[in-house]
Design an enzyme around this catalytic site. Structure first.
Site, PDB file in Angstrom:
ATOM      1  N   ASP A 269      36.467  33.536  45.935  1.00  0.00           N
ATOM      2  CA  ASP A 269      35.561  34.445  46.626  1.00  0.00           C
ATOM      3  C   ASP A 269      36.343  35.053  47.802  1.00  0.00           C
ATOM      4  OD1 ASP A 269      33.402  35.938  47.436  1.00  0.00           O
ATOM      5  OD2 ASP A 269      31.974  34.312  47.315  1.00  0.00           O
TER       6      ASP A 269
HETATM    7  C1  NOJ Z   1      31.368  37.623  48.679  1.00  0.00           C
HETATM    8  C2  NOJ Z   1      30.265  37.143  47.785  1.00  0.00           C
HETATM    9  O1  NOJ Z   1      30.041  35.761  48.008  1.00  0.00           O
HETATM   10  C3  NOJ Z   1      30.532  37.355  46.313  1.00  0.00           C
HETATM   11  O2  NOJ Z   1      29.390  37.010  45.581  1.00  0.00           O
HETATM   12  C4  NOJ Z   1      30.960  38.769  46.044  1.00  0.00           C
HETATM   13  O3  NOJ Z   1      31.152  38.963  44.670  1.00  0.00           O
HETATM   14  C5  NOJ Z   1      32.232  39.029  46.841  1.00  0.00           C
HETATM   15  N1  NOJ Z   1      31.979  38.867  48.245  1.00  0.00           N
HETATM   16  C6  NOJ Z   1      32.796  40.423  46.589  1.00  0.00           C
HETATM   17  O4  NOJ Z   1      32.009  41.369  47.183  1.00  0.00           O
END
Ligand code: NOJ
Length: 736
Positions: A269
C-alpha cells in the site's frame, strides 16, 4: 519451476521477448525499476520522467489523463534501453464516471451477479481512460463500524465477502481470464490481511488475530479472489500479530505464494514499505526494503526503499537476487497479461461508454437492490397513490456529492439525480412538494432552519427526511468514535416528529449508525448507504412501490458503540443470555444480575441484525429438509426448502442458510452464513430451493491449524436473516 511455468502460460505476445529473455537482459537497476510504482502528481513531473527514462519506474499510480498516460508510456517504450511498458493503476472502487453504491451498499444486495456486472461496467469506463489496473475489490472483513473503511468493504461476513469479491474479480478481469480482453482491467484484492480488524476502529491501527480466526474469517475472501484468478494483491498498512503485513513473510511467502500458489503480483500500500520503520519493525529504509522483499513483496507503491536500498543490499549479498527475479517475473507476466507489450498505448475511444444509458440503468438497479427497508409500520410504504402533499426535508435530499460517497473523485457530480430532483420530476405535477433542508449540512449544529422544515412537514401528509453522513465521514482514515447522526439531525427529527405528520426516514451513510431512537420516531425507515449517481431514481422506485425493497444488511447495526464488536457469527460462550433483558437493576447491589454473557444496561442483540431487511411482499418458508441425515465426511448434504410469496406484489427475497457445527476441536460460531440465494417471486408464486453443503463449506481451521471437517452433529437454519428459525439437523460420521 512452478512459477516459471505460470509465467510462460501468461505469455501471449507474439514476437515479444519472453519474460525469461527480458529478465536475462535486465540490469539490476532495471529490475528494481520494475518493482517501483510512482505516484503521479507527487514531486516534480520532470523527476518522474527522468526516472522512467532511466528505467527506474515500472508503474504509475493515478496518471491524470489518457494523453498524459500515453506521453509517459512513450518515454518508457521508446526512450529506454529495453522498452518495457509501464502499467497504469488507479483506484476504481465503485465506478468511474458512473458511480454505483459504495461497496458496503453493493454487499447489501447479496447479488453476486449484479456485483460482477457493476465491476464490468466500471472496468469499461476506466479502460476508456487508459487505466490498466484497479485497486479493487477490497475484501477486508469489517466488524467495527467506527472504522471509516467499512464503507469500502463487503461487510462482516467471510462467505458474503468471498462470493462478492470473486464476482468483482470476474467483472474487472473477466472470468478466469488468462489475458486482458478489451474493456477489462487487472484487479487487485486488498488489503492483505487483517486490515479491517484495526483495534478500536482506528485506521492503520494494530491487529491481533489468532490463526484460526485469521484463516476462517479474514483470509477466506482473499482465498476466494485468488481462486477466481485475481492478478494482484495489495498488502495492508496494519501490523498483524506484531508483524506489519508488508513485511510479513508468514502471510506473503507462506500462505499467499506458498500454500495458495498465487502467481500474481503483490503490491504494497502507499508507503507501507517505508512504514515498517514507523511500526518499529525496522530501524531504517535499508532494513525496511530487505524485510519487505524477503517477506514476498513484489512492488512498492509510492516510496523508494526498493530502488534506493536494494542495489547495495543485493551486491553485498544481504538479500537474494532470486527474490528480485521472482518479483520482476511476476510484474512482467502481469504486463504481458494486460497486453501492454502488444498495445502499450491507449486509444481515444470512438464512442464513449461514460455515463451511458446501460451504465445508468445498472446504477439504478444496483442502488435499488442495495437500499434496506429497516422499518415499515402499518405499511406506510410504499407511498399511497392518492397523496397530494409531501414534505422533503433533510441535508441529504439534494446533495450530489454525499450521494456518491467516498472514492468517487472521478465521478461526475453533475450527472447525479438526487431524490429531490426525481421526486419533483415524477410526482411534482400531482403532489405538492415542500422542500426545506432543516440544517445546512449533516455536521452542522445550526438549528435556524428547523422552523421552516417544521412548517413544511406540518402542512404535508407525509414527510420524507433525508439524513445521515456526508461523503467525507467514511473512507480512508475517516473513523468515528460516535456513530450516531452527526450535527443537529437528531434534534431535527425530534422537532419534525412532534408535528404528528408520519415520517419516512431515509438514511445515507458509509457505515452502520446507532439510530434506534430516531427509528422509533418514524413510521418507516430506509437505509440507502451512499447510493451513487442514480440513488434518487432508485429511492423513488422504492418509495412509490415501482420496486419492492430486497436488500439485506451485510453488517450488524449496534444499539450503541459499547456493543462493538458485534457480529452474527460470534460464539455461544459458557453462559449465553437466556433471560429477557430487564434493564439495569435499580435496587441494592445484591439485585440478581443473571450471570449471563451480556450487559446490565443494554440488550446483547444488535439494533438490526446481519441479513435483516424488509420487503413490501411477504415470504413464507415451508419445511426444511437436510438429507441425508447421516453423511460421511467428504459427502455432501443437501438442504431443501419451499419459498412462497404470500404477499400481494412481486418482489425479490434473499434466502439465507446458516450452519452451526455443534461441537469441534475448537469451539465453533453460533451461526455461520454458508449459502444464500436471491430470487424473484410473483404474488402466490412458490419455488423450491436446494443448497449443497459440501466438505469445503463445512471446513474450518481446526485445533491443529489444518483446514478440514470434523465428524459430529450440525444444525442448519434457513430464513430471511441471521435469526432464521427454521431448523434441521444432520450428522457427519467418519468415513468407513
Ligand atoms: C491507500 C489505500 O489504503 C489503498 O486502498 C489505495 O488503493 C492506495 N492508497 C492507492 O490510492
Amino acid at each position: 519451476m512452478q512459477q516459471k511455468n505460470q509465467v510462460a502460460l501468461a505469455q501471449h505476445a507474439q514476437g515479444s521477448p519472453s519474460v525469461e529473455e527480458l529478465l536475462q537482459e535486465m540490469t539490476l537497476l532495471e529490475k528494481l525499476g520494475q518493482m517501483r510504482q510512482h505516484p503521479h502528481g507527487i514531486g516534480p513531473l520532470s523527476d518522474a520522467e527522468r526516472d522512467i527514462r532511466e528505467g527506474r519506474c515500472g508503474s504509475i499510480l493515478n496518471a491524470a489523463t489518457l494523453e498524459e498516460r500515453n506521453r509517459l508510456q512513450r518515454i518508457a517504450v521508446e526512450e529506454t534501453r529495453l522498452g518495457v511498458p509501464l502499467i497504469f493503476g488507479r483506484d476504481v472502487i465503485h465506478g468511474l464516471r458512473t458511480i454505483f453504491p459504495i461497496p458496503l451498499g453493493q454487499a447489501a444486495s447479496f447479488d453476486a451477479e449484479l456485483v460482477e456486472r457493476v465491476a464490468a461496467a466500471s472496468a469499461r469506463e476506466a479502460a476508456e481512460l487508459g487505466i490498466d489496473w484497479t485497486f479493487a475489490p477490497m475484501v477486508d472483513i469489517a466488524r467495527d463500524p467506527r472504522w471509516g473503511r467499512v464503507a469500502e468493504s463487503f461487510g462482516e461476513d467471510p462467505h458474503l465477502a468471498g462470493r462478492l469479491g470473486r464476482a468483482a474479480v470476474f467483472g474487472y478481469q473477466g472470468r478466469q481470464a488468462s489475458a486482458r480482453a478489451p474493456g477489462k482491467l487487472a484487479a487487485c484484492a486488498k488489503h492483505f490481511a487483517g486490515y479491517g480488524a484495526a483495534e478500536a476502529g482506528k485506521d492503520y491501527n494494530s491487529t491481533w488475530i489468532p490463526e484460526p480466526l485469521l484463516r476462517d474469517v479474514y483470509l477466506e475472501p482473499f482465498r476466494a479472489c485468488v481462486e477466481a484468478g485475481v492478478w494482484s494483491l495489495m498488502t495492508a498498512f496494519s501490523d498483524l500479530n506484531g508483524i506489519p503485513a508488508t513485511g510479513n513473510e508468514f502471510l506473503l511467502r507462506g500462505i499467499l505464494k506458498g500454500e495458495w500458489r498465487f502467481g500474481g503480483v503483490v503490491l504494497s500500500d502507499w508507503g507501507s514499505t517505508h512504514e515498517l520503520i514507523e511500526h518499529g519493525l525496522c530501524a531504517n529504509p535499508s532494513e525496511a526494503a530487505a524485510t519487505a522483499l524477503a517477506a514476498g513483496l513484489d512492488m512498492e507503491m509510492a516510496t523508494r526503499s526498493f530502488i534506493e536500498e536494494l542495489p547495495r543490499l543485493v551486491q553485498e549479498g544481504r538479500v537474494s537476487l532470486s527474490w528480485v527475479d521472482d518479483a520482476v517475473r511476476r510484474i512482467l507476466a502481469l504486463k504481458y497479461k494486460v497486453g501492454l507489450f502488444e498495445r502499450p498505448y491507449a486509444d481515444v475511444p470512438k464512442t464513449s461508454v461514460m455515463l451511458c444509458r446501460a451504465h445508468l440503468e445498472l446504477a439504478r438497479q444496483s442502488a435499488c437492490e442495495s437500499i434496506v427497508l429497516l422499518k415499515n409500520e402499518q405499511r406506510h410504504l410504499p407511498l399511497k397513490p392518492g397523496l397530494s402533499s409531501l414534505a422533503v426535508v433533510g441535508p441529504l435530499a439534494d446533495d450530489a456529492k454525499s450521494q456518491l460517497g467516498c472514492w468517487s473523485y472521478d465521478g461526475d457530480e453533475s450527472a447525479v439525480i438526487t431524490p429531490l430532483m426525481e421526486l419533483r420530476a415524477r410526482l411534482g405535477s400531482n403532489v405538492s412538494i415542500r422542500h426545506a433542508a432543516g440544517v445546512p449540512s449533516c455536521r452542522s449544529d445550526d438549528e435556524t432552519g428547523f422552523e421552516e422544515a417544521v412548517l413544511a412537514v406540518r402542512s404535508s401528509e407525509v414527510a420524507l427526511v433525508f439524513v445521515g453522513e456526508d461523503a467525507g465521514l467514511s473512507g480512508e482514515c475517516r473513523n468515528r468514535a460516535f456513530i450516531g447522526l452527526p450535527g443537529a439531525q437528531s434534534k431535527l427529527i425530534d422537532a419534525l416528529a412532534a408535528t404528528g405528520t408520519p415520517l419516512v426516514l431515509v438514511f445515507m451513510a458509509g457505515r452502520p449508525l446507532t439510530i434506534g431512537e430516531e427509528c422509533q420516531r418514524a413510521q418507516a425507515v430506509l437505509f440507502a448507504w451512499h447510493p451513487g449517481t442514480m440513488g434518487g431514481p432508485a429511492l423513488v422506485d422504492l418509495l412509490t412501490g415501482v420496486a419492492s425493497p430486497s436488500a439485506r444488511l451485510p453488517i450488524s447495526f449496534p444499539r450503541t458503540v459499547g456493543q462493538i464488536p458485534i457480529y452474527h457469527s460470534s460464539k455461544n460462550s459458557g453462559r449465553p443470555p437466556k433471560s429477557a433483558f430487564k434493564g439495569i437493576p435499580t435496587g441494592t447491589p445484591l439485585d440478581p444480575v443473571g450471570f449471563e454473557c451480556g450487559y446490565l444496561d443494554v440488550e446483547s442483540t444488535p439494533e438490526f441484525p446481519f441479513g435483516y431487511g424488509l420487503s413490501y411482499a411477504e415470504f413464507r418458508y415451508g419445511t426444511l429438509l437436510a438429507t441425508p441425515a447421516r453423511a460421511a465426511v467428504g459427502e455432501s448434504v443437501f438442504v431443501e426448502v419451499d419459498v412462497e410469496n404470500v404477499g400481494k406484489s412481486a418482489a425479490q427475497d434473499v434466502v439465507q442458510l446458516y450452519v452451526r457445527d455443534l461441537t469441534g476441536s475448537l469451539t465453533r460460531p453460533l451461526r455461520e452464513l454458508k449459502a444464500f440465494e436471491r430470487l424473484g417471486l410473483g404474488p402466490g408464486e412458490r419455488r423450491r430451493l436446494r443448497f449443497e453443503l459440501g466438505t469445503e463449506a463445512l471446513a474450518f481451521c481446526r485445533r491443529d491449524l489444518t483446514r478440514g471437517v470434523e465428524p459430529g452433529k450440525f444444525e442448519v437454519y434457513v430464513g430471511a436473516d441471521c435469526r432464521a428459525e427454521l431448523r434441521a439437523q444432520f450428522e457427519l460420521v467418519a468415513p468407513a
